[in-house]
Motif scaffolding. Structure first.
Motif, PDB file in Angstrom:
ATOM      1  N   HIS A  44       0.849  -1.192   0.000  1.00 12.96           N
ATOM      2  CA  HIS A  44       0.000   0.000   0.000  1.00 12.96           C
ATOM      3  C   HIS A  44       0.884   1.241   0.000  1.00 12.96           C
ATOM      4  O   HIS A  44       1.963   1.250   0.588  1.00 12.96           O
ATOM      5  CB  HIS A  44      -0.894   0.048   1.238  1.00 12.96           C
ATOM      6  CG  HIS A  44      -2.063  -0.875   1.178  1.00 12.96           C
ATOM      7  ND1 HIS A  44      -3.363  -0.442   1.107  1.00 12.96           N
ATOM      8  CD2 HIS A  44      -2.128  -2.228   1.203  1.00 12.96           C
ATOM      9  CE1 HIS A  44      -4.181  -1.474   1.074  1.00 12.96           C
ATOM     10  NE2 HIS A  44      -3.450  -2.570   1.135  1.00 12.96           N
ATOM     11  N   PHE A  45       0.399   2.302  -0.644  1.00 11.23           N
ATOM     12  CA  PHE A  45       1.094   3.579  -0.645  1.00 11.23           C
ATOM     13  C   PHE A  45       0.486   4.475   0.432  1.00 11.23           C
ATOM     14  O   PHE A  45      -0.739   4.511   0.588  1.00 11.23           O
ATOM     15  CB  PHE A  45       0.939   4.277  -2.002  1.00 11.23           C
ATOM     16  CG  PHE A  45       1.279   3.428  -3.190  1.00 11.23           C
ATOM     17  CD1 PHE A  45       2.299   2.487  -3.136  1.00 11.23           C
ATOM     18  CD2 PHE A  45       0.560   3.563  -4.372  1.00 11.23           C
ATOM     19  CE1 PHE A  45       2.603   1.697  -4.236  1.00 11.23           C
ATOM     20  CE2 PHE A  45       0.863   2.786  -5.480  1.00 11.23           C
ATOM     21  CZ  PHE A  45       1.886   1.841  -5.412  1.00 11.23           C
ATOM     22  N   PRO A  46       1.311   5.211   1.163  1.00 10.15           N
ATOM     23  CA  PRO A  46       0.740   6.142   2.154  1.00 10.15           C
ATOM     24  C   PRO A  46       0.003   7.291   1.488  1.00 10.15           C
ATOM     25  O   PRO A  46       0.468   7.872   0.502  1.00 10.15           O
ATOM     26  CB  PRO A  46       1.973   6.632   2.924  1.00 10.15           C
ATOM     27  CG  PRO A  46       3.133   6.387   2.008  1.00 10.15           C
ATOM     28  CD  PRO A  46       2.783   5.197   1.171  1.00 10.15           C
ATOM     29  N   ASN A  47      -1.168   7.598   2.017  1.00 12.69           N
ATOM     30  CA  ASN A  47      -1.959   8.770   1.629  1.00 12.69           C
ATOM     31  C   ASN A  47      -1.700   9.885   2.628  1.00 12.69           C
ATOM     32  O   ASN A  47      -1.628   9.627   3.837  1.00 12.69           O
ATOM     33  CB  ASN A  47      -3.456   8.457   1.668  1.00 12.69           C
ATOM     34  CG  ASN A  47      -3.963   7.826   0.394  1.00 12.69           C
ATOM     35  OD1 ASN A  47      -3.193   7.287  -0.387  1.00 12.69           O
ATOM     36  ND2 ASN A  47      -5.264   7.884   0.186  1.00 12.69           N
ATOM     37  N   TRP A  48      -1.619  11.115   2.159  1.00 12.05           N
ATOM     38  CA  TRP A  48      -1.448  12.237   3.088  1.00 12.05           C
ATOM     39  C   TRP A  48      -2.345  13.391   2.681  1.00 12.05           C
ATOM     40  O   TRP A  48      -2.658  13.576   1.503  1.00 12.05           O
ATOM     41  CB  TRP A  48       0.009  12.687   3.144  1.00 12.05           C
ATOM     42  CG  TRP A  48       0.525  13.194   1.831  1.00 12.05           C
ATOM     43  CD1 TRP A  48       1.080  12.469   0.819  1.00 12.05           C
ATOM     44  CD2 TRP A  48       0.523  14.555   1.374  1.00 12.05           C
ATOM     45  NE1 TRP A  48       1.413  13.276  -0.236  1.00 12.05           N
ATOM     46  CE2 TRP A  48       1.087  14.554   0.077  1.00 12.05           C
ATOM     47  CE3 TRP A  48       0.085  15.752   1.938  1.00 12.05           C
ATOM     48  CZ2 TRP A  48       1.223  15.718  -0.672  1.00 12.05           C
ATOM     49  CZ3 TRP A  48       0.220  16.916   1.195  1.00 12.05           C
ATOM     50  CH2 TRP A  48       0.798  16.889  -0.088  1.00 12.05           C
ATOM     51  N   VAL A  49      -2.798  14.130   3.669  1.00  9.95           N
ATOM     52  CA  VAL A  49      -3.592  15.332   3.418  1.00  9.95           C
ATOM     53  C   VAL A  49      -3.168  16.409   4.401  1.00  9.95           C
ATOM     54  O   VAL A  49      -2.760  16.127   5.529  1.00  9.95           O
ATOM     55  CB  VAL A  49      -5.113  15.083   3.572  1.00  9.95           C
ATOM     56  CG1 VAL A  49      -5.602  14.068   2.550  1.00  9.95           C
ATOM     57  CG2 VAL A  49      -5.471  14.650   4.978  1.00  9.95           C
ATOM     58  N   LYS A  50      -3.234  17.651   3.948  1.00  8.81           N
ATOM     59  CA  LYS A  50      -3.043  18.799   4.831  1.00  8.81           C
ATOM     60  C   LYS A  50      -4.382  19.518   4.911  1.00  8.81           C
ATOM     61  O   LYS A  50      -4.975  19.858   3.882  1.00  8.81           O
ATOM     62  CB  LYS A  50      -1.956  19.735   4.315  1.00  8.81           C
ATOM     63  CG  LYS A  50      -1.661  20.893   5.268  1.00  8.81           C
ATOM     64  CD  LYS A  50      -0.532  21.772   4.745  1.00  8.81           C
ATOM     65  CE  LYS A  50       0.804  21.080   4.853  1.00  8.81           C
ATOM     66  NZ  LYS A  50       1.919  22.001   4.497  1.00  8.81           N
TER      67      LYS A  50
END
Length: 276
Positions: free
Chosen positions: A254-260
């Motif tokens: 899985h690829f990490p998801n990020w949000v600001k």
């Protein structure tokens, strides 16, 4: 494969629970918060994950990290190395490894974790009987309280109507929480293998006033050619400033998801500023 291993579920609502406090808990008045969600496959490459979380610009210095498929040792190692507070609830224990291995969800935070609990999602995997969970946490971010959920829904091995029931259980719970909390984050591995599943998931959250925060356009698992987006973040009481998927990881499939995110002004804050 893991479906051939024997699984024992932890169905008691109060545990097991693991927690630690390694963050500095320094006061902050920031209007922004960075969230990362990541399924680190069976907590297998924790050293690599620590390096990536600490050195990759979109991931480093996240305020809150949501982890799935974790064991207690992996969560502890990440929290200690990167100085986070954490809470971890295993959903089950997998028998048949070199040693028995816990399997569950964790929330890591730079701010104090005020309270937490496990939410048992309905219906077991029909092949091995494994149950899935969400972890609910109440986190202090500056002078605000944010409710954060780390979710790991079942794979397509579960019938579609039963997968929908898992999301319905979660959204009913969120509707009750909304009466008390105006800032809510829900993220994790929802195992949405089709566009229809993604559309249904987004609609379920839209109906209760949440918006998608994470990137829908890019796949979140390897191989990228399959174009599968399994991992998502939804929010209430925030506006989305930035989002992305980091696909170069060597720590997981899985690829990490990020949000600001930016805090939206709440009705309560409007009343205080008005002197009410």
């Amino acid at each position: 494969m893991w479906i051939l291993r024997r699984v024992e579920n932890y169905e008691a609502p109060d545990g097991p629970k693991f927690e630690g406090q390694y963050a500095d808990n320094l006061p902050t008045c920031s209007e922004e918060v960075k969230i990362v969600t990541w399924n680190i496959k069976y907590a297998g490459k924790i050293g690599v994950a620590i390096t990536e979380l600490s050195q990759v610009q979109p991931l480093r210095e996240a305020d809150i990290i949501l982890l799935q498929e974790m064991d207690e040792r992996g969560v502890e190692a990440i929290a200690r190395a990167l100085r986070y507070n954490y809470v971890y609830y295993p959903a089950s224990i997998l028998r048949g490894w070199a040693a028995d291995k816990l399997f569950g969800n964790a929330v890591l935070s730079k701010g104090p974790i005020l309270d937490s609990r496990k939410i048992l999602l309905p219906h077991a995997n029909p092949f091995n009987g494994q149950r899935r969970i969400a972890v609910e946490t109440f986190i202090e971010v500056g002078d605000r309280r944010v409710v954060v959920y780390c979710v790991h829904a079942e794979t397509p091995m579960l019938w579609p109507q039963r997968k929908r029931a898992q999301i319905e259980t979660l959204t009913r719970h969120l509707q009750r929480v909304q009466a008390q909390s105006e800032h809510i984050v829900v993220g994790g591995d929802f195992n949405t293998f089709t566009r229809r599943e993604i559309n249904e998931l987004e609609e379920a959250f839209r109906r209760i006033g949440f918006v998608r925060a994470s990137d829908r356009k890019h796949p979140t698992v390897r191989p990228k050619a399959l174009r599968l987006t399994l991992d998502h973040i939804f929010v209430h009481g925030f506006s989305v400033l930035e989002r992305g998927v980091w696909a170069k990881t060597k720590a997981s499939d899985h690829f990490p998801n990020w949000v600001k995110l930016r805090f939206q002004k709440t009705h309560k804050e409007d009343v205080v500023r008005a002197g009410g």
